[in-house]
Design an enzyme around this catalytic site. Structure first.
Site, PDB file in Angstrom:
ATOM      1  N   ASP A 341       0.838  -1.290   0.078  1.00  0.00           N
ATOM      2  CA  ASP A 341       0.014  -0.008  -0.064  1.00  0.00           C
ATOM      3  C   ASP A 341       0.840   1.153  -0.077  1.00  0.00           C
ATOM      4  O   ASP A 341       2.032   1.245   0.394  1.00  0.00           O
ATOM      5  CB  ASP A 341      -0.940   0.069   1.223  1.00  0.00           C
ATOM      6  CG  ASP A 341      -0.283  -0.130   2.689  1.00  0.00           C
ATOM      7  OD1 ASP A 341       0.877  -0.824   2.535  1.00  0.00           O
ATOM      8  OD2 ASP A 341      -0.517   0.514   3.522  1.00  0.00           O
ATOM      9  N   GLU A 342       0.392   2.297  -0.384  1.00  0.00           N
ATOM     10  CA  GLU A 342       0.806   3.818  -0.526  1.00  0.00           C
ATOM     11  C   GLU A 342       2.311   3.880  -0.700  1.00  0.00           C
ATOM     12  O   GLU A 342       3.050   4.433  -0.113  1.00  0.00           O
ATOM     13  CB  GLU A 342       0.396   3.997   0.827  1.00  0.00           C
ATOM     14  CG  GLU A 342      -0.903   4.160   1.590  1.00  0.00           C
ATOM     15  CD  GLU A 342      -1.149   4.828   3.148  1.00  0.00           C
ATOM     16  OE1 GLU A 342      -1.877   5.569   3.162  1.00  0.00           O
ATOM     17  OE2 GLU A 342      -0.576   3.882   3.669  1.00  0.00           O
ATOM     18  N   VAL A 343       2.543   3.523  -1.771  1.00  0.00           N
ATOM     19  CA  VAL A 343       4.061   3.563  -2.324  1.00  0.00           C
ATOM     20  C   VAL A 343       4.127   4.565  -3.316  1.00  0.00           C
ATOM     21  O   VAL A 343       3.465   4.836  -4.577  1.00  0.00           O
ATOM     22  CB  VAL A 343       4.383   1.972  -3.060  1.00  0.00           C
ATOM     23  CG1 VAL A 343       5.854   2.263  -3.354  1.00  0.00           C
ATOM     24  CG2 VAL A 343       4.305   0.954  -2.400  1.00  0.00           C
TER      25      VAL A 343
END
Ligand code: ACM
Length: 551
Positions: A341-343
């Protein structure tokens, strides 16, 4: 065997009968909806038929019986005996019997389960002459025992109880879960929680038939599981937490003990190592994971998106091979969660290539890849499980989206539909409903608000079809309620944010939608208060719920 209640219980039986008779005939639609439930079991069982006029009473002579040689039934029987032993003079004997004689005992059996109970369901029959729980698996017996537990007076939970009468109205319960994945997640990275806290959480999950505990074991702020081949991850990377205090980690032995404790309660631990982002603790521990070869400083704030493994370096994959191998060796469950997530520090192509390589590593260690929804952008296989989390699945339901976020939502939905068509399954964790770390309201002392606030009704009162109708029903593995720990560092806070909402998540995962309505649920929920009080649970007393006092 005792079929007549003792004198002291007769008024109680009269009240129960009166209530049953009063609650069945000719209600208007409105009264029907608001009517008092006949029981307060959560999750709502598939069907409950009360047999008016009969009650099972536990006495000193009550035994718990099982088929000789059935060690799991014996163990589950002992769990029930220990619970009952809190409240009666003599802890019931747990003993093997060839035949269920209905002689006032509680019988647990894997013989002749009704086919409709399926792999995890059970049938529970209570009469004045005894209790029988039938299931096709030990998990089903355990769930039948949890239902029986909830039908017993809440005082059964209280270890300092004086001997008290225990009784259950006669009834037949047929019950089977809607989804195989009924989970909770605990973030032990932002703040570390010791094994005893995790065990307490598992105990409370088990009461509501939850069966997956996803442990978020690594993030920017801390690495929380010992990796024997990479000791600096915990020695250095696990040394702090949010706010800068001392961190901590699970040793291999601690983790193995947690896995066993959970398995004894039919909970599978799903370990998560969040990569390639959320990795500052690893980047601080091993310099070769950074493109510039320089170890990062430890991080004790709460920002996200700033860290990423250097996916171009082979050392990163050697590192991940070590990590997955060492964790897989102590995780008998089928799943390995890779985060994803959220890279923000990696292009889409590099991210996709990384996830596809990661899937190979996970599978070569005999596990199925689980990832947050971003992983559906990659070419993942049908065995992968995708966890949907952004509050954007129903456009008019979450916080208003700016055009960039709306485009991202559309892209993610398209990717999810693509992998669904290839057989990938989904865990539903919509942040605006099921993130347990969202505040209940502006005055909640702990928690976050980025996905909005989720009072008890908002968290419970939705259906899978309404929010995720675009996904094929057969692609939905179940639901999971994550609890992130940026703002909490004590089990009291875990309990406060999880209860009552975790009970609602359990019901969404287990019960048929036709068996769910907020008006009826809130009454069953209010009846949990005495049990939680007896268990010492620090729960949020939402004003929307008619809480029953005392126990
Ligand atoms: C997430 O909340 N970043 C999965």
């Amino acid at each position: 065997m005792r079929t007549d209640p003792p004198k002291s219980l007769r008024p109680l039986r009269a009240i129960l009968l009166g209530f049953l008779l009063a609650s069945t005939p000719l209600l208007t639609a409105c009264e029907e909806e608001a009517r008092i439930p006949a029981h307060s079991v959560i999750p709502n069982p598939t069907s409950v038929s009360l047999s008016a006029g009969d009650t099972f009473h536990l006495g000193d002579e009550t035994r718990i019986t099982f088929q000789p040689g059935d060690e799991e039934a014996e163990r589950i029987g002992q769990f029930l005996a220990d619970l009952i032993g809190n409240t009666v003079e003599t802890t019931p004997e747990v003993t093997g019997v060839v035949e269920n004689r209905q002689d006032g005992s509680i019988h647990l059996t894997l013989q002749d389960p009704p086919p409709s109970v399926g792999p995890e369901g059970y049938e529970l029959v209570v009469s004045g002459a005894g209790v029988t729980i039938r299931a096709s698996s030990p998990a089903g017996l355990f769930y039948g025992v949890q239902t029986l537990r909830q039908l017993l007076p809440p005082v059964v939970e209280y270890t300092a109880a004086y001997p008290k009468p225990l009784y259950v109205p006669a009834m037949t319960v047929m019950d089977t879960p809607r989804f195989p994945w009924r989970g909770a997640m605990l973030d032990v990275s932002r703040h570390f929680f010791q094994s005893d806290d995790v065990k307490r959480f598992i105990d409370l999950m088990a009461l509501y038939k939850l069966n997956r505990l996803h442990l978020h074991l690594s993030d920017d702020q801390g690495w929380r599981i010992e990796i024997p081949s990479r000791p600096n991850l915990t020695l250095h990377g696990g040394s702090t937490e949010v706010g800068g205090r001392e961190g901590g980690f699970f040793s291999v032995d601690d983790f193995s003990a947690l896995v066993q404790y959970a398995a004894d309660r039919f909970v599978t631990i799903v370990p998560e190592i969040d990569v390639p982002g959320h990795t500052n603790a690893a980047l601080a521990s091993y310099p070769e994971l950074n493109c510039d070869g320089v170890a990062r400083d430890l991080y004790t704030g709460t920002s996200v998106g700033f860290s990423a493994l250097c996916t171009e370096r082979e050392e990163v994959y050697e590192f991940l091979e070590d990590v997955v191998r060492d964790i897989a060796a102590v995780s008998p469950g089928a799943f390995f969660h890779v985060g994803g997530d959220e890279v923000e520090r990696l292009g889409q192509e590099a991210f996709n290539a990384f996830i596809e390589r990661m899937e190979g590593i996970v599978e070569s260690n005999g596990k199925r890849l689980v990832g947050w929804e971003e992983v559906s952008m990659a070419d993942i296989g049908p065995e992968a499980v995708v966890q949907l989390w952004r509050p954007l699945w129903k456009a008019d339901d979450g916080p208003a989206l700016d055009s960039a976020r709306a485009a991202q939502a559309a892209e993610l939905q398209e990717a999810a539909l693509r992998v669904a068509s290839q057989g990938t399954t989904f865990i539903l964790s919509p942040a605006d409903r099921l993130y347990l770390d969202m505040k209940y309201n502006p005055s909640t002392a702990v928690g976050l608000t980025w996905a909005g606030m989720a009072d008890v009704r908002t968290s419970y009162d939705w259906t899978v079809g309404e929010l995720f109708g675009i996904l094929p029903e057969e692609s939905i593995a179940g639901v999971e309620a994550p609890l992130w720990s940026e703002t909490i560092d004590h089990i009291h806070d875990i309990e406060y944010l999880a209860f009552p909402r975790l009970a609602g998540a359990a019901e969404i995962g287990w019960s048929l939608e036709s068996g769910r309505s907020w008006e009826e649920y809130r009454i069953r929920l209010g009846a949990q208060a005495p049990r939680w009080t007896a268990l010492g649970v620090n729960f949020y007393r939402s004003p929307d719920v008619p809480w029953v006092e005392g126990f």
